[in-house]
Design a protein around this motif. Structure first.
Motif, PDB file in Angstrom:
ATOM      1  N   GLU A 183     -27.882 -33.232-120.953  1.00 32.03           N
ATOM      2  CA  GLU A 183     -27.591 -33.193-119.752  1.00 32.03           C
ATOM      3  C   GLU A 183     -27.806 -34.678-119.252  1.00 32.03           C
ATOM      4  O   GLU A 183     -27.531 -35.092-118.439  1.00 32.03           O
ATOM      5  N   SER A 184     -28.881 -35.551-119.882  1.00 30.80           N
ATOM      6  CA  SER A 184     -29.528 -36.699-118.587  1.00 30.80           C
ATOM      7  C   SER A 184     -29.790 -37.273-120.500  1.00 30.80           C
ATOM      8  O   SER A 184     -30.322 -36.405-121.251  1.00 30.80           O
ATOM      9  N   VAL A 185     -30.524 -38.842-120.096  1.00 30.85           N
ATOM     10  CA  VAL A 185     -31.863 -38.735-121.115  1.00 30.85           C
ATOM     11  C   VAL A 185     -32.505 -38.082-121.372  1.00 30.85           C
ATOM     12  O   VAL A 185     -32.783 -38.384-122.465  1.00 30.85           O
ATOM     13  N   ASP A 186     -33.859 -37.448-120.659  1.00 27.71           N
ATOM     14  CA  ASP A 186     -34.848 -37.180-120.751  1.00 27.71           C
ATOM     15  C   ASP A 186     -34.170 -36.073-121.562  1.00 27.71           C
ATOM     16  O   ASP A 186     -35.150 -36.182-122.496  1.00 27.71           O
ATOM     17  N   ASP A 187     -33.641 -35.540-121.621  1.00 26.82           N
ATOM     18  CA  ASP A 187     -33.303 -34.644-122.340  1.00 26.82           C
ATOM     19  C   ASP A 187     -33.338 -34.527-123.563  1.00 26.82           C
ATOM     20  O   ASP A 187     -33.103 -33.843-124.630  1.00 26.82           O
ATOM     21  N   LEU A 188     -33.368 -36.074-124.064  1.00 32.75           N
ATOM     22  CA  LEU A 188     -32.932 -36.568-125.438  1.00 32.75           C
ATOM     23  C   LEU A 188     -34.643 -35.700-126.512  1.00 32.75           C
ATOM     24  O   LEU A 188     -34.340 -35.611-127.749  1.00 32.75           O
ATOM     25  N   ARG A 189     -35.188 -35.974-125.438  1.00 32.65           N
ATOM     26  CA  ARG A 189     -36.509 -35.481-126.133  1.00 32.65           C
ATOM     27  C   ARG A 189     -36.888 -34.371-126.678  1.00 32.65           C
ATOM     28  O   ARG A 189     -37.328 -33.991-127.321  1.00 32.65           O
ATOM     29  N   LEU A 190     -35.444 -33.245-125.659  1.00 32.47           N
ATOM     30  CA  LEU A 190     -36.096 -31.998-126.337  1.00 32.47           C
ATOM     31  C   LEU A 190     -35.132 -31.834-127.978  1.00 32.47           C
ATOM     32  O   LEU A 190     -35.478 -30.456-128.101  1.00 32.47           O
ATOM     33  N   HIS A 191     -34.104 -32.541-128.198  1.00 28.11           N
ATOM     34  CA  HIS A 191     -33.152 -32.621-129.596  1.00 28.11           C
ATOM     35  C   HIS A 191     -33.171 -33.094-130.636  1.00 28.11           C
ATOM     36  O   HIS A 191     -34.930 -33.755-130.812  1.00 28.11           O
ATOM     37  N   ASN A 201     -41.740 -50.292-137.349  1.00 31.42           N
ATOM     38  CA  ASN A 201     -40.927 -50.820-135.756  1.00 31.42           C
ATOM     39  C   ASN A 201     -40.630 -49.959-135.323  1.00 31.42           C
ATOM     40  O   ASN A 201     -39.641 -49.149-136.184  1.00 31.42           O
ATOM     41  N   PRO A 202     -40.852 -48.303-134.298  1.00 31.51           N
ATOM     42  CA  PRO A 202     -40.239 -48.025-133.404  1.00 31.51           C
ATOM     43  C   PRO A 202     -38.913 -48.574-132.658  1.00 31.51           C
ATOM     44  O   PRO A 202     -38.220 -49.561-132.960  1.00 31.51           O
ATOM     45  N   HIS A 203     -38.141 -47.611-133.675  1.00 33.18           N
ATOM     46  CA  HIS A 203     -36.773 -47.581-133.467  1.00 33.18           C
ATOM     47  C   HIS A 203     -36.015 -46.894-131.690  1.00 33.18           C
ATOM     48  O   HIS A 203     -36.583 -45.400-131.130  1.00 33.18           O
ATOM     49  N   THR A 204     -35.316 -48.357-131.201  1.00 31.26           N
ATOM     50  CA  THR A 204     -35.377 -47.889-129.486  1.00 31.26           C
ATOM     51  C   THR A 204     -33.617 -47.781-129.237  1.00 31.26           C
ATOM     52  O   THR A 204     -32.929 -48.706-129.826  1.00 31.26           O
ATOM     53  N   TRP A 205     -33.428 -46.475-128.330  1.00 26.05           N
ATOM     54  CA  TRP A 205     -32.655 -46.810-128.413  1.00 26.05           C
ATOM     55  C   TRP A 205     -31.969 -47.312-126.907  1.00 26.05           C
ATOM     56  O   TRP A 205     -32.462 -47.040-125.627  1.00 26.05           O
ATOM     57  N   SER A 206     -30.522 -48.737-126.551  1.00 24.66           N
ATOM     58  CA  SER A 206     -30.573 -48.599-125.438  1.00 24.66           C
ATOM     59  C   SER A 206     -29.518 -47.985-124.403  1.00 24.66           C
ATOM     60  O   SER A 206     -28.860 -47.664-124.825  1.00 24.66           O
ATOM     61  N   LEU A 207     -29.436 -47.505-123.596  1.00 24.12           N
ATOM     62  CA  LEU A 207     -29.073 -46.495-122.722  1.00 24.12           C
ATOM     63  C   LEU A 207     -29.093 -46.481-121.449  1.00 24.12           C
ATOM     64  O   LEU A 207     -29.894 -47.440-120.666  1.00 24.12           O
ATOM     65  N   MET A 208     -28.054 -46.035-120.632  1.00 21.63           N
ATOM     66  CA  MET A 208     -28.533 -45.765-119.243  1.00 21.63           C
ATOM     67  C   MET A 208     -29.057 -44.947-118.513  1.00 21.63           C
ATOM     68  O   MET A 208     -27.724 -43.864-118.992  1.00 21.63           O
ATOM     69  N   ASN A 209     -29.835 -44.852-117.665  1.00 22.69           N
ATOM     70  CA  ASN A 209     -30.136 -43.519-116.667  1.00 22.69           C
ATOM     71  C   ASN A 209     -29.191 -43.008-115.464  1.00 22.69           C
ATOM     72  O   ASN A 209     -28.510 -43.805-115.222  1.00 22.69           O
ATOM     73  N   GLU A 210     -29.628 -42.369-115.444  1.00 22.31           N
ATOM     74  CA  GLU A 210     -28.729 -41.963-114.425  1.00 22.31           C
ATOM     75  C   GLU A 210     -29.496 -42.606-113.084  1.00 22.31           C
ATOM     76  O   GLU A 210     -28.654 -42.747-111.987  1.00 22.31           O
ATOM     77  N   GLN A 211     -29.708 -43.419-112.887  1.00 25.66           N
ATOM     78  CA  GLN A 211     -30.008 -44.355-111.601  1.00 25.66           C
ATOM     79  C   GLN A 211     -29.145 -46.094-111.999  1.00 25.66           C
ATOM     80  O   GLN A 211     -29.565 -46.356-110.942  1.00 25.66           O
ATOM     81  N   GLU A 213     -29.748 -47.644-114.481  1.00 26.45           N
ATOM     82  CA  GLU A 213     -30.438 -49.001-115.341  1.00 26.45           C
ATOM     83  C   GLU A 213     -30.144 -48.798-116.287  1.00 26.45           C
ATOM     84  O   GLU A 213     -30.436 -47.500-116.983  1.00 26.45           O
ATOM     85  N   VAL A 214     -30.130 -49.737-116.902  1.00 24.66           N
ATOM     86  CA  VAL A 214     -30.244 -49.549-118.573  1.00 24.66           C
ATOM     87  C   VAL A 214     -31.167 -49.751-119.056  1.00 24.66           C
ATOM     88  O   VAL A 214     -32.898 -50.492-118.457  1.00 24.66           O
ATOM     89  N   VAL A 215     -31.776 -48.916-119.795  1.00 26.20           N
ATOM     90  CA  VAL A 215     -33.454 -48.697-120.642  1.00 26.20           C
ATOM     91  C   VAL A 215     -33.741 -48.897-122.120  1.00 26.20           C
ATOM     92  O   VAL A 215     -32.423 -48.156-122.550  1.00 26.20           O
ATOM     93  N   ARG A 216     -34.683 -48.705-122.272  1.00 17.99           N
ATOM     94  CA  ARG A 216     -34.705 -48.430-124.100  1.00 17.99           C
ATOM     95  C   ARG A 216     -35.639 -47.773-123.911  1.00 17.99           C
ATOM     96  O   ARG A 216     -36.571 -47.310-123.556  1.00 17.99           O
ATOM     97  N   PHE A 217     -34.819 -45.948-124.670  1.00 15.70           N
ATOM     98  CA  PHE A 217     -35.220 -44.943-125.271  1.00 15.70           C
ATOM     99  C   PHE A 217     -35.555 -45.151-126.775  1.00 15.70           C
ATOM    100  O   PHE A 217     -35.161 -45.364-127.395  1.00 15.70           O
ATOM    101  N   LEU A 218     -36.858 -44.682-126.487  1.00  9.24           N
ATOM    102  CA  LEU A 218     -37.875 -44.551-127.882  1.00  9.24           C
ATOM    103  C   LEU A 218     -36.882 -42.344-127.981  1.00  9.24           C
ATOM    104  O   LEU A 218     -37.816 -41.293-127.452  1.00  9.24           O
ATOM    105  N   PRO A 219     -36.407 -42.418-129.014  1.00  8.25           N
ATOM    106  CA  PRO A 219     -35.996 -41.400-129.429  1.00  8.25           C
ATOM    107  C   PRO A 219     -36.666 -40.662-130.441  1.00  8.25           C
ATOM    108  O   PRO A 219     -37.622 -41.358-131.287  1.00  8.25           O
ATOM    109  N   PRO A 220     -37.312 -38.788-130.380  1.00 11.07           N
ATOM    110  CA  PRO A 220     -37.864 -38.055-131.263  1.00 11.07           C
ATOM    111  C   PRO A 220     -36.910 -39.148-132.736  1.00 11.07           C
ATOM    112  O   PRO A 220     -35.912 -38.937-133.050  1.00 11.07           O
ATOM    113  N   SER A 221     -38.171 -39.489-133.797  1.00 10.23           N
ATOM    114  CA  SER A 221     -37.746 -39.263-135.141  1.00 10.23           C
ATOM    115  C   SER A 221     -37.542 -38.324-135.870  1.00 10.23           C
ATOM    116  O   SER A 221     -38.287 -38.649-137.423  1.00 10.23           O
TER     117      SER A 221
END
Length: 302
Positions: A183-191, A201-211, A213-221
């Motif tokens: 339900e949120s970008v932070d929830d992705l850390r639990l998936h 090189n860590p792979h990051t995703w460009s995502l829009m947060n709840e505010q 803002e475009v952020v670089r998110f480091l997903p669980p690999s």
């Protein structure tokens, strides 16, 4: 008097200044000595400046003539270079063109276009590689690179944006039935997430947060895959959440194999053509890049 006439008179003057002779200039220009002399005289009258010292034995430039010659000779050389460049771009592409592309996007979207170009231009020979990691074309000896996102920190390169498209987060219905939808970008850390394998090189995703803002998110690999086809297969198999350009996941979404999640977090990614600056005037590169731009405007790049 037209601009063309003015330029013609200037070109004659520059040739006379170079040759220091009306006779030699006339021979080079394919004109009579009288025509050359009259052209320079008309130029002096128009400018109201004496450009040449004339005598029966010698010809030399005045100080004003020296200054005028310096500026005009450079300008005429630039015009000649521009004409050569345009002429080169009209030449049919030929020779070997080495192109590197993202594996899945390159094979499914770009390669069919390149094969059309090659079929219509039999003197153009393709060498294609498909890699899902960034390369420096100068170091790799590649003529043209097609990539999502610009090459950062690389010098001596030119890039041209081809398209923008949405980047989708999606997962298989089976996965969502077992784990629920984030339900949120932070929830992705639990998936579980399916990511591109990039050694070191860590792979990051460009995502829009709840505010917003475009952020670089480091997903669980959770699962690292070497190319897009493997990533898509793993996601359809229910192994996790995927982040991929719309053109690559749209068929699976329409088939019901995947479901978009967190649509509010979608951002847009840009596809670029990148090539070494030293090769920017090579007709084969310009021709192919222009053809890809045309294809993008027609909606053929996704």
């Amino acid at each position: 008097m037209s601009l063309g006439d003015d330029l013609g008179g200037i070109a004659v003057f520059v040739e006379v200044a170079r040759a220091r002779s009306f006779t030699a200039a006339a021979h080079r220009l394919g004109l009579t000595k009288s025509a050359v002399g009259k052209s320079v005289k008309r130029l002096e009258e128009r400018l109201d400046i004496k450009l040449l010292h004339r005598s029966t034995r010698s010809l030399s430039l005045t100080s004003d003539g020296e200054a005028f010659y310096g500026r005009c000779s450079v300008a005429l050389e630039e015009i000649a270079d521009a004409e050569k460049t345009l002429s080169a771009l009209r030449v049919a592409p030929r020779g070997r063109l080495r192109i590197d592309m993202p594996a899945m996007y390159g094979r499914k979207i770009v390669l069919p276009l390149l094969l059309e170009i090659a079929k219509d231009n039999p003197e153009l020979h393709l060498s294609t590689t498909f890699r899902d990691w960034l390369i420096n074309p100068v170091e790799e000896g590649v003529d043209l690179v097609i990539r999502f996102g610009e090459l950062q920190g690389a010098t001596g390169l030119i890039s041209r944006k081809l398209i923008e498209q949405r980047m989708f987060l999606c997962a298989a219905p089976d996965y969502l039935a077992r784990r629920g939808a984030p339900e949120s970008v932070d929830d992705l850390r639990l998936h579980d997430c399916v990511v591109s394998h990039r050694s070191g090189n860590p792979h990051t995703w460009s995502l829009m947060n709840e505010q917003g803002e475009v952020v670089r998110f480091l997903p669980p690999s959770t699962h690292e895959m070497g190319d897009g086809d493997a990533m898509l297969a793993a996601t359809i198999a229910g192994c996790g959440i995927l982040h991929m350009p719309e053109a690559l996941v749209r068929p699976s979404i329409e088939a019901g194999e995947l479901v978009p999640v967190l649509e509010s977090a979608q951002t847009r990614g840009s596809l670029y053509a990148v090539w070494p600056a030293a090769r920017t005037l090579m007709p084969k590169i310009r021709f192919v890049v222009d053809a890809l731009v045309t294809a993008a405007r027609a909606g053929r790049l996704g």
